[in-house]
Design an enzyme around this catalytic site. Structure first.
Site, PDB file in Angstrom:
ATOM      1  N   ARG A  43      -7.917  -9.127 -14.143  1.00 26.35           N
ATOM      2  CA  ARG A  43      -6.860 -10.104 -14.438  1.00 26.35           C
ATOM      3  C   ARG A  43      -7.418 -11.320 -15.189  1.00 26.35           C
ATOM      4  O   ARG A  43      -7.029 -12.454 -14.927  1.00 26.35           O
ATOM      5  CB  ARG A  43      -6.204 -10.636 -13.161  1.00 26.35           C
ATOM      6  CG  ARG A  43      -5.698  -9.620 -12.159  1.00 26.35           C
ATOM      7  CD  ARG A  43      -4.943 -10.346 -11.069  1.00 26.35           C
ATOM      8  NE  ARG A  43      -4.621  -9.536  -9.937  1.00 26.35           N
ATOM      9  CZ  ARG A  43      -5.334  -9.500  -8.803  1.00 26.35           C
ATOM     10  NH1 ARG A  43      -6.429 -10.238  -8.671  1.00 26.35           N
ATOM     11  NH2 ARG A  43      -4.942  -8.742  -7.813  1.00 26.35           N
ATOM     12  N   HIS A  91       0.837  -1.189   0.000  1.00 26.82           N
ATOM     13  CA  HIS A  91       0.000   0.000   0.000  1.00 26.82           C
ATOM     14  C   HIS A  91       0.878   1.246   0.000  1.00 26.82           C
ATOM     15  O   HIS A  91       0.630   2.187  -0.746  1.00 26.82           O
ATOM     16  CB  HIS A  91      -1.017   0.080   1.131  1.00 26.82           C
ATOM     17  CG  HIS A  91      -1.776   1.370   1.006  1.00 26.82           C
ATOM     18  ND1 HIS A  91      -2.688   1.591  -0.003  1.00 26.82           N
ATOM     19  CD2 HIS A  91      -1.655   2.548   1.643  1.00 26.82           C
ATOM     20  CE1 HIS A  91      -3.119   2.834   0.048  1.00 26.82           C
ATOM     21  NE2 HIS A  91      -2.497   3.449   1.032  1.00 26.82           N
ATOM     22  N   TYR A 146       1.727   5.316  -2.385  1.00 23.13           N
ATOM     23  CA  TYR A 146       2.046   6.685  -1.968  1.00 23.13           C
ATOM     24  C   TYR A 146       3.458   7.063  -2.379  1.00 23.13           C
ATOM     25  O   TYR A 146       3.750   8.244  -2.576  1.00 23.13           O
ATOM     26  CB  TYR A 146       1.819   6.865  -0.472  1.00 23.13           C
ATOM     27  CG  TYR A 146       0.356   6.815  -0.153  1.00 23.13           C
ATOM     28  CD1 TYR A 146      -0.504   7.755  -0.714  1.00 23.13           C
ATOM     29  CD2 TYR A 146      -0.182   5.819   0.639  1.00 23.13           C
ATOM     30  CE1 TYR A 146      -1.862   7.699  -0.482  1.00 23.13           C
ATOM     31  CE2 TYR A 146      -1.538   5.757   0.877  1.00 23.13           C
ATOM     32  CZ  TYR A 146      -2.374   6.702   0.313  1.00 23.13           C
ATOM     33  OH  TYR A 146      -3.713   6.634   0.530  1.00 23.13           O
ATOM     34  N   HIS A 171     -10.190   2.077 -10.486  1.00 24.36           N
ATOM     35  CA  HIS A 171      -9.640   2.961  -9.438  1.00 24.36           C
ATOM     36  C   HIS A 171      -8.180   3.305  -9.724  1.00 24.36           C
ATOM     37  O   HIS A 171      -7.796   4.467  -9.722  1.00 24.36           O
ATOM     38  CB  HIS A 171      -9.786   2.246  -8.084  1.00 24.36           C
ATOM     39  CG  HIS A 171      -8.866   2.746  -7.007  1.00 24.36           C
ATOM     40  ND1 HIS A 171      -9.028   3.981  -6.416  1.00 24.36           N
ATOM     41  CD2 HIS A 171      -7.779   2.179  -6.404  1.00 24.36           C
ATOM     42  CE1 HIS A 171      -8.083   4.149  -5.495  1.00 24.36           C
ATOM     43  NE2 HIS A 171      -7.307   3.077  -5.480  1.00 24.36           N
ATOM     44  N   PHE A 172      -7.376   2.299 -10.013  1.00 19.13           N
ATOM     45  CA  PHE A 172      -5.952   2.641 -10.014  1.00 19.13           C
ATOM     46  C   PHE A 172      -5.472   3.277 -11.322  1.00 19.13           C
ATOM     47  O   PHE A 172      -4.392   3.852 -11.353  1.00 19.13           O
ATOM     48  CB  PHE A 172      -5.066   1.503  -9.509  1.00 19.13           C
ATOM     49  CG  PHE A 172      -4.896   0.278 -10.354  1.00 19.13           C
ATOM     50  CD1 PHE A 172      -4.259   0.316 -11.574  1.00 19.13           C
ATOM     51  CD2 PHE A 172      -5.307  -0.960  -9.852  1.00 19.13           C
ATOM     52  CE1 PHE A 172      -4.068  -0.835 -12.308  1.00 19.13           C
ATOM     53  CE2 PHE A 172      -5.124  -2.118 -10.576  1.00 19.13           C
ATOM     54  CZ  PHE A 172      -4.499  -2.053 -11.809  1.00 19.13           C
TER      55      PHE A 172
HETATM   56 FE1  HAS Z   1      -5.771   2.642  -3.974  1.00 15.32          FE
HETATM   57  C1  HAS Z   1      -6.210  -0.752  -4.592  1.00 15.32           C
HETATM   58  C2  HAS Z   1      -7.689   2.419  -1.169  1.00 15.32           C
HETATM   59  C3  HAS Z   1      -5.214   5.977  -3.298  1.00 15.32           C
HETATM   60  C4  HAS Z   1      -3.246   2.655  -6.315  1.00 15.32           C
HETATM   61  N1  HAS Z   1      -4.928   1.240  -5.232  1.00 15.32           N
HETATM   62  C5  HAS Z   1      -5.274  -0.096  -5.361  1.00 15.32           C
HETATM   63  C6  HAS Z   1      -4.469  -0.721  -6.366  1.00 15.32           C
HETATM   64  C7  HAS Z   1      -3.596   0.239  -6.833  1.00 15.32           C
HETATM   65  C8  HAS Z   1      -3.898   1.459  -6.113  1.00 15.32           C
HETATM   66  C9  HAS Z   1      -2.519   0.057  -7.888  1.00 15.32           C
HETATM   67  O1  HAS Z   1      -8.748   0.217   0.661  1.00 15.32           O
HETATM   68  C10 HAS Z   1      -4.586  -2.176  -6.844  1.00 15.32           C
HETATM   69  C11 HAS Z   1      -3.518  -3.075  -6.332  1.00 15.32           C
HETATM   70  C12 HAS Z   1      -3.705  -4.469  -6.884  1.00 15.32           C
HETATM   71  O2  HAS Z   1      -3.154  -4.781  -7.964  1.00 15.32           O
HETATM   72  O3  HAS Z   1      -4.458  -5.243  -6.280  1.00 15.32           O
HETATM   73  N2  HAS Z   1      -6.391   3.967  -2.532  1.00 15.32           N
HETATM   74  C13 HAS Z   1      -7.218   3.680  -1.512  1.00 15.32           C
HETATM   75  C14 HAS Z   1      -7.529   4.901  -0.762  1.00 15.32           C
HETATM   76  C15 HAS Z   1      -6.842   5.922  -1.393  1.00 15.32           C
HETATM   77  C16 HAS Z   1      -6.102   5.308  -2.477  1.00 15.32           C
HETATM   78  C17 HAS Z   1      -8.401   5.032   0.438  1.00 15.32           C
HETATM   79  N3  HAS Z   1      -4.495   4.039  -4.674  1.00 15.32           N
HETATM   80  C18 HAS Z   1      -4.391   5.344  -4.238  1.00 15.32           C
HETATM   81  C19 HAS Z   1      -3.315   6.003  -4.920  1.00 15.32           C
HETATM   82  C20 HAS Z   1      -2.766   5.061  -5.767  1.00 15.32           C
HETATM   83  C21 HAS Z   1      -3.514   3.840  -5.604  1.00 15.32           C
HETATM   84  C22 HAS Z   1      -2.909   7.439  -4.664  1.00 15.32           C
HETATM   85  C23 HAS Z   1      -1.621   5.156  -6.702  1.00 15.32           C
HETATM   86  C24 HAS Z   1      -0.844   6.185  -6.857  1.00 15.32           C
HETATM   87  N4  HAS Z   1      -6.772   1.131  -3.082  1.00 15.32           N
HETATM   88  C25 HAS Z   1      -7.437   1.245  -1.895  1.00 15.32           C
HETATM   89  C26 HAS Z   1      -7.909  -0.086  -1.482  1.00 15.32           C
HETATM   90  C27 HAS Z   1      -7.484  -0.988  -2.460  1.00 15.32           C
HETATM   91  C28 HAS Z   1      -6.767  -0.195  -3.449  1.00 15.32           C
HETATM   92  C29 HAS Z   1      -8.666  -0.446  -0.292  1.00 15.32           C
HETATM   93  C30 HAS Z   1      -7.727  -2.513  -2.487  1.00 15.32           C
HETATM   94  C31 HAS Z   1      -8.872  -2.854  -3.347  1.00 15.32           C
HETATM   95  C32 HAS Z   1      -9.011  -4.348  -3.501  1.00 15.32           C
HETATM   96  O4  HAS Z   1      -9.978  -4.900  -2.940  1.00 15.32           O
HETATM   97  O5  HAS Z   1      -8.198  -5.001  -4.167  1.00 15.32           O
HETATM   98  C33 HAS Z   1      -6.857   7.357  -0.895  1.00 15.32           C
HETATM   99  O6  HAS Z   1      -5.703   7.631  -0.192  1.00 15.32           O
HETATM  100  C34 HAS Z   1      -7.160   8.363  -1.936  1.00 15.32           C
HETATM  101  C35 HAS Z   1      -7.124   9.788  -1.421  1.00 15.32           C
HETATM  102  C36 HAS Z   1      -7.326  10.770  -2.533  1.00 15.32           C
HETATM  103  C37 HAS Z   1      -8.085  11.855  -2.483  1.00 15.32           C
HETATM  104  C38 HAS Z   1      -8.195  12.765  -3.675  1.00 15.32           C
HETATM  105  C39 HAS Z   1      -7.669  14.144  -3.367  1.00 15.32           C
HETATM  106  C40 HAS Z   1      -7.678  15.009  -4.594  1.00 15.32           C
HETATM  107  C41 HAS Z   1      -6.699  15.857  -4.938  1.00 15.32           C
HETATM  108  C42 HAS Z   1      -6.823  16.673  -6.196  1.00 15.32           C
HETATM  109  C43 HAS Z   1      -7.436  18.037  -5.943  1.00 15.32           C
HETATM  110  C44 HAS Z   1      -7.423  18.819  -7.189  1.00 15.32           C
HETATM  111  C45 HAS Z   1      -8.498  19.334  -7.789  1.00 15.32           C
HETATM  112  C46 HAS Z   1      -8.296  19.891  -9.158  1.00 15.32           C
HETATM  113  C47 HAS Z   1      -9.857  19.302  -7.202  1.00 15.32           C
HETATM  114  C48 HAS Z   1      -8.839  12.239  -1.262  1.00 15.32           C
HETATM  115  C49 HAS Z   1      -5.480  16.030  -4.106  1.00 15.32           C
HETATM  116  C50 HAS Z   1      -8.643  21.326  -9.326  1.00 15.32           C
HETATM  117  C51 HAS Z   1      -8.258  21.703 -10.716  1.00 15.32           C
HETATM  118  C52 HAS Z   1      -8.670  22.806 -11.365  1.00 15.32           C
HETATM  119  C53 HAS Z   1      -8.273  22.975 -12.746  1.00 15.32           C
HETATM  120  C54 HAS Z   1      -9.511  23.797 -10.729  1.00 15.32           C
HETATM  121 CU    CU Z   2      -3.780   0.335  -0.764  1.00 14.94          CU
END
Ligand code: HAS
Ligand code: CU
Length: 555
Positions: free
Chosen positions: A446, A231, A235, A382-383
């Protein structure tokens, strides 16, 4: 470059040899990106029931291609980029050159690691996907190559820490400049997080692939060690993108970062909370207590918080930029942002997509909802919006100033670069919409849908959207390579950015009170280790290893 992106020189110059090696380190990353996307296309099309695998010469199966896609795009591309980018940022922030032999060693370890991994995958001896789950067994060169990739990240961190140490000797009592601080903390977090996978590969999988332990392996133990790192690894991919969003993007948008202290707190929270959350990938695994899964689930919601704070910070910085450029009203500032600057646009689009990546992440993290989406195409949905866009498109955006900066050639084809980012963004939104909806209907990830005998009519629409979106993404990235290739070949010499666009902050770091303690990175590492022990020791102290399974090579 648009007029908005004028970088004033700060009198900082890296030795040419260091620049050259950083450049080649980063080229390995972009090379991996392009190598990986071909199977990305094949995989996306397979969900739409279209099979282009026969057109791949030498490819001997779906899983060989899927392994190449995953390893190249999430392991090599990300770390190669960071190995060049983070030391460069540290050097710039501290206005000091790097340690030359460590720059070369980082490149060497990465290159050697890649040669071994490519050999293992191309010869079809490692079709085990990027997660390397045992009892699927790969050739020892696969695991060893990946260990070398990890070693290269440690060498890059060693370089950054050495430069920081020297800077501190000359600047007693001063706060570490923000850009150096967040760059170093990103890789410190990763170095800590990478230890379990080092134990897994060096202590278990490499000896096993060479015939040790009577040829037997413990699948749950190796899986748990993988996700112990796995995990936090996401990050480690994300934080270099955050470094750019916090420290460079505000400047590129004509704005300013709101708070220096808040930014440091965010990175410390990532150091503390990124690692003790790995069980959220194992909610459905037997042999891990529900209490420990729940504990990791709660911490996962905790690590969601610094990303929310990031959303606040980057939007505020962009808003300041838009208003300074004459934007009025609630959203008028959005229109006034420099939408002609390809570097900034790629990163802003990456942020927009990350909102959806973040929301889907929360659903993954929710124990009960995870039962519905686990192992379905929802997860790649998601990813591809997180690592596949928030991170990848940011690294693409950074390339638009960094490659000119490192090569001395101006960016070629601003419009093509803009088209590339827009196409990719539109593509990924269609693609992820397809994967997510089909995933909710149970479409498995997969799985080579073209040959699966159990296709459901409910998956048709989602599968088709996946194929269409994936094709648009593919074209988008190809355009990025055209831009990069042409920049290297015919980019105008002497018109490149002379400096790195480092932002200013409204709230400066304080020299008194609690804030200076944020710079005692070693102490925070100890706190992170304590939290990790609380989260993982109950499992490891009660778990009796069971070397029960022979290796399988189903390819
Ligand atoms: Fe995830 C599975 C939970 C973030 C990558 N994740 C994956 C896998 C990958 C991955 C590769 O709890 C699959 C792995 C595999 O092969 O099995 N993930 C989360 C959670 C977050 C999260 C809670 N994941 C990421 C990030 C990744 C990533 C970052 C890669 C870089 N994820 C999971 C969970 C699984 C999972 C379970 C397992 C699922 C399963 O059952 O297999 C959070 O930390 C996300 C927080 C993000 C935010 C978004 C903030 C937004 C921002 C942008 C603001 C900008 C704006 C634009 C609004 C709260 C900072 C304004 C623009 C203008 C032009 C005005
Ligand atoms: Cu994770």
């Amino acid at each position: 470059m648009s007029a908005a992106t004028v970088y004033d020189p700060a009198g900082f110059a890296l030795p040419d040899a260091q620049k050259r090696f950083l450049r080649w380190t980063i080229y390995i990353g972009y090379g991996a990106l392009v190598a990986g996307i071909f199977h990305g296309l094949a995989n996306a099309l397979s969900f739409a029931n279209i099979n282009i695998l026969p057109y791949f010469p030498r490819l001997r199966g779906y899983y060989q291609g899927l392994t190449a896609h995953g390893v190249a795009n999430v392991l090599v591309f990300t770390f190669a980029f960071s190995n060049g980018f983070l030391p460069l940022m540290t050097a710039r922030a501290l206005s000091r050159p790097l340690v030359s032999w460590l720059v070369y060693a980082t490149f060497g370890a990465l290159l050697l690691g890649n040669i071994l991994v490519v050999y293992a995958i191309v010869t079809n001896q490692a079709s085990v996907l990027f997660t390397a789950y045992a009892p699927l067994q790969a050739h020892w060169t696969f695991y060893t190559g990946l260990v070398l990739v990890v070693v290269s990240t440690w060498l890059a961190l060693g370089n950054m820490l050495t430069v920081l140490g020297r800077w501190k000797r000359d600047h007693r009592g001063e706060r570490i400049p923000l850009l150096a601080y967040i760059s170093v903390v990103s890789y410190v977090m990763w170095a800590l997080a990478s230890l379990p996978i080092a134990v897994d590969f060096l202590g278990l999988l490499i000896p096993w692939s060479l015939g040790a332990f009577g040829g037997l392996v413990d699948p749950l133990l190796t899986r748990t060690l993988f996700w112990f790192t796995g995990h936090a690894i996401v990050y480690a991919w994300l934080l270099p993108a955050y470094v750019s969003w916090y420290a460079l993007v505000p400047r590129q948008a004509g704005g300013v970062l709101v708070s220096d202290p808040l930014t440091r707190v965010v990175f410390i929270l990532f150091l503390l909370l990124s690692i003790p959350t790995g069980f959220h990938h194992q909610y459905t695994d037997p042999g891990i207590s529900e209490q420990m899964k729940a504990f990791h689930g709660v911490l996962t919601f905790g690590v969601f918080f610094p990303s929310l704070a990031t959303a606040f910070s980057v939007v505020a910085a962009l808003e300041i930029g838009g208003r300074r450029r004459g934007g009025r009203g609630l959203l008028g500032w959005v229109v006034r942002l420099p939408w002609g600057d390809p570097s900034l646009v790629a990163q802003m689009l990456a942020m927009v997509v990350f909102v959806f990546g973040g929301i889907t992440g929360l659903i993954n993290a929710s124990f009960t909802m995870n039962q519905i989406i686990h192992n379905t195409t929802w997860v790649p949905g998601h990813f591809h919006m997180t690592v596949g866009t928030a991170v990848a498109l940011t690294f693409v955006g950074v390339a638009y100033w960094m490659i000119p900066y490192l090569t001395g050639r101006a960016l070629w084809g601003r419009r093509v670069a803009l088209a590339s980012s827009w196409l990719y963004t539109i593509g990924v939104l269609i693609f992820a919409r397809g994967m997510i909806s089909a995933g909710l209907q149970g479409m498995p990830r997969r799985t080579f849908q073209v040959q699966a005998g159990y296709r459901s009519p409910e998956w048709e629409l989602g599968g088709a959207l996946t194929g269409i979106g994936g094709t648009i993404m593919f074209i988008g990235i190809l355009l990025f390579f055209v831009v990069m290739g042409m920049t290297l070949l015919v980019g105008k010499k002497g018109a490149e950015p002379k400096d790195i666009p480092v932002t200013r902050t409204i709230t400066a770091p304080s020299l008194t009170g609690w804030q200076p303690h944020l710079d005692r990175i070693g102490l925070w590492v100890i706190a992170a280790i304590a939290l990790v022990l609380i989260a993982y020791m109950p499992f490891f102290l009660t778990y009796a290893p069971r070397f029960i399974s022979p290796g399988f090579k189903l390819f």
